[in-house]
Design an enzyme around this catalytic site. Structure first.
Site, mmCIF file in Angstrom:
data_model
loop_
_atom_site.group_PDB
_atom_site.id
_atom_site.type_symbol
_atom_site.label_atom_id
_atom_site.label_comp_id
_atom_site.label_asym_id
_atom_site.label_seq_id
_atom_site.Cartn_x
_atom_site.Cartn_y
_atom_site.Cartn_z
ATOM 1 N N ARG A 35 0.808 -1.215 0.000
ATOM 2 C CA ARG A 35 0.000 0.000 0.000
ATOM 3 C C ARG A 35 0.843 1.268 0.000
ATOM 4 O O ARG A 35 1.885 1.340 0.640
ATOM 5 C CB ARG A 35 -1.000 0.015 1.150
ATOM 6 C CG ARG A 35 -0.489 -0.041 2.553
ATOM 7 C CD ARG A 35 -0.408 -1.455 3.141
ATOM 8 N NE ARG A 35 -1.495 -2.362 2.802
ATOM 9 C CZ ARG A 35 -2.613 -2.481 3.512
ATOM 10 N NH1 ARG A 35 -2.796 -1.788 4.583
ATOM 11 N NH2 ARG A 35 -3.531 -3.326 3.149
ATOM 12 N N ASP A 67 -1.110 3.777 4.531
ATOM 13 C CA ASP A 67 -2.144 3.170 5.369
ATOM 14 C C ASP A 67 -2.155 3.939 6.688
ATOM 15 O O ASP A 67 -1.103 4.137 7.295
ATOM 16 C CB ASP A 67 -1.759 1.706 5.611
ATOM 17 C CG ASP A 67 -2.742 0.956 6.478
ATOM 18 O OD1 ASP A 67 -3.954 1.129 6.287
ATOM 19 O OD2 ASP A 67 -2.292 0.172 7.342
ATOM 20 N N ASP A 73 -3.940 3.879 10.364
ATOM 21 C CA ASP A 73 -4.770 3.089 11.270
ATOM 22 C C ASP A 73 -4.866 3.783 12.630
ATOM 23 O O ASP A 73 -3.847 4.196 13.196
ATOM 24 C CB ASP A 73 -4.157 1.702 11.486
ATOM 25 C CG ASP A 73 -4.233 0.832 10.238
ATOM 26 O OD1 ASP A 73 -5.190 1.003 9.460
ATOM 27 O OD2 ASP A 73 -3.334 0.002 10.050
HETATM 28 N N1 PH2 Z 1 0.590 -3.132 7.629
HETATM 29 C C1 PH2 Z 1 -0.197 -4.135 7.376
HETATM 30 C C2 PH2 Z 1 0.280 -5.521 7.246
HETATM 31 N N2 PH2 Z 1 1.659 -5.670 7.485
HETATM 32 N N3 PH2 Z 1 3.772 -4.858 8.047
HETATM 33 C C3 PH2 Z 1 4.555 -3.824 8.356
HETATM 34 N N4 PH2 Z 1 5.841 -4.031 8.613
HETATM 35 N N5 PH2 Z 1 4.075 -2.542 8.439
HETATM 36 C C4 PH2 Z 1 2.772 -2.261 8.183
HETATM 37 O O1 PH2 Z 1 2.348 -1.067 8.251
HETATM 38 C C5 PH2 Z 1 1.906 -3.332 7.849
HETATM 39 C C6 PH2 Z 1 2.447 -4.633 7.785
HETATM 40 C C7 PH2 Z 1 -1.632 -3.929 7.225
HETATM 41 O O2 PH2 Z 1 -2.015 -2.644 7.226
HETATM 42 MG MG MG Z 2 -2.685 -1.312 8.691
HETATM 43 MG MG MG Z 3 -5.669 0.295 7.482
#
Ligand code: PH2
Ligand code: MG
Ligand code: MG
Length: 161
Positions: free
Chosen positions: A93, A96, A98
């Site tokens: 992505r 992202d 969250d």
């Molecule tokens: N986000 C995810 C799934 N895996 N791994 C890392 N290292 N960093 C992330 O931000 C990440 C992930 C789902 O949003």
């Molecule tokens: Mg995430």
């Molecule tokens: Mg997310």
């Protein structure tokens, strides 16, 4: 106004630019003030298909948005970076955002869980969160620092914000 923590990650294109621009976009939102930003970390991908490593950071904000409106603000920012809502779960992505914590509130809805349900298991979120807030606890008063030893993934300091 309420203190909340947002985790930001990117593993496509110019990852450091994307996470930095996402912090600026959060700060530009009408009802969000950025209080603190962690360093940038390079992190091994957890879950999903084999993919490039991520750049992750955590932002502390002060916000007038309720949790649902904050989620919408995060989605809007993701959309502006070209992220499609249908992107593969846990796949690559551009950016992202969250919601990790929102004061000491608990939200349990199909599309919104606070605290983030996997925060304790993920070093890529815990390490930057603990950098800015070493003593932080969950809404049940358990310290996140105690989850670090058993959390998954490799996390390396990349650069300061
Ligand atoms: N986000 C995810 C799934 N895996 N791994 C890392 N290292 N960093 C992330 O931000 C990440 C992930 C789902 O949003
Ligand atoms: Mg995430
Ligand atoms: Mg997310």
């Amino acid at each position: 106004m309420t203190i909340a923590y947002i985790g930001i990650g990117s593993n496509v294109g110019d990852r450091t630019k994307f996470v930095r621009d996402a912090v600026a976009a959060l700060g530009a939102a009408e009802d969000i003030e950025v209080e603190d930003v962690s360093s940038l970390y390079e992190t091994s991908p957890l879950g999903g298909p084999p993919q490039r490593s991520f750049v992750n950071l955590v932002v502390k904000i002060d916000t007038a948005y309720e949790p649902r409106a904050l989620l919408e603000a995060c989605k809007l920012i993701e959309g502006r970076f070209g992220r499609e809502p249908s992107d593969i779960r846990w796949g690559p992505r551009v950016v992202d955002l969250d919601i990790l914590l929102y004061d000491d509130e608990k939200v349990n809805e199909p599309d919104l869980e606070i605290p983030h349900p996997r925060l304790r298991e993920r070093k890529f979120a815990l390490v930057p969160l603990l950098e800015i807030e070493p003593g932080i606890t969950d809404p049940w008063e358990a310290r996140y620092s105690e989850a670090l030893d058993e959390a998954e993934g490799d996390v390396e300091f990349l650069e300061g914000f």
